[in-house]
Design an enzyme around this catalytic site. Structure first.
Site, mmCIF file in Angstrom:
data_model
loop_
_atom_site.group_PDB
_atom_site.id
_atom_site.type_symbol
_atom_site.label_atom_id
_atom_site.label_comp_id
_atom_site.label_asym_id
_atom_site.label_seq_id
_atom_site.Cartn_x
_atom_site.Cartn_y
_atom_site.Cartn_z
ATOM 1 N N SER A 7 0.829 -1.199 0.000
ATOM 2 C CA SER A 7 0.000 0.000 0.000
ATOM 3 C C SER A 7 0.861 1.245 0.000
ATOM 4 O O SER A 7 2.009 1.219 0.452
ATOM 5 C CB SER A 7 -0.899 0.007 1.240
ATOM 6 O OG SER A 7 -1.642 1.200 1.311
ATOM 7 N N HIS A 8 0.273 2.329 -0.465
ATOM 8 C CA HIS A 8 0.935 3.627 -0.382
ATOM 9 C C HIS A 8 1.025 4.116 1.056
ATOM 10 O O HIS A 8 1.812 5.005 1.366
ATOM 11 C CB HIS A 8 0.150 4.661 -1.199
ATOM 12 C CG HIS A 8 0.281 4.480 -2.664
ATOM 13 N ND1 HIS A 8 -0.403 3.509 -3.374
ATOM 14 C CD2 HIS A 8 1.031 5.136 -3.567
ATOM 15 C CE1 HIS A 8 -0.086 3.588 -4.635
ATOM 16 N NE2 HIS A 8 0.788 4.571 -4.789
ATOM 17 N N SER A 9 0.223 3.532 1.918
ATOM 18 C CA SER A 9 0.134 3.994 3.304
ATOM 19 C C SER A 9 0.433 2.852 4.272
ATOM 20 O O SER A 9 -0.255 1.821 4.256
ATOM 21 C CB SER A 9 -1.284 4.525 3.562
ATOM 22 O OG SER A 9 -1.526 4.673 4.933
#
Length: 126
Positions: A7-9
């Site tokens: 994930s980007h986060s």
């Protein structure tokens, strides 16, 4: 069986990992590759490569990216260092991960885990 959440986060991936811990058996290795190595939003080639290696216990690894560059970075990692039994899964991030974890908990083979995750695309909520 291993599942890698890309994930980007880090917070998003960590929250999903927390949910999967409630749904999956202890035999399912869920590993997160979220955000950048500096802790920001984005994707990291190195974090993904490490997560795949950590999740790989010999029974297969399903790699689930969230969107955009996480998909592209995961593709690059898997092309640069192909590993038998590691599959990039085209599935919705949350629903696909839940389906994969629950299916993996039954002792299903990698192909079944991947199919369950991909079928989650058609799950209706209403």
């Amino acid at each position: 069986m291993g599942i890698v959440l890309v994930s980007h986060s880090a917070a998003l991936a960590g929250g999903l990992k927390e949910l999967l811990a409630e749904l999956a058996s202890d035999e399912v290795r869920v590993v997160v590759a979220g955000g950048t190595e500096e802790g920001g939003l984005g994707t990291s080639y190195e974090l993904i490569a490490r997560a795949v290696a950590e999740a790989d216990g010999g029974a297969g690894v399903a790699v689930l990216p969230d969107l955009g560059s996480s998909v592209l970075t995961a593709v690059t990692v898997l092309e640069d260092a192909p590993r038998p039994g590691v599959v990039l899964v085209d599935a919705p991030f949350v629903e696909g991960a839940v389906a994969a974890a629950v299916t993996a908990s039954t002792g299903a083979a990698l192909a079944e885990v991947v199919a369950a995750a991909e079928e989650a695309r058609g799950f209706r909520k209403l």
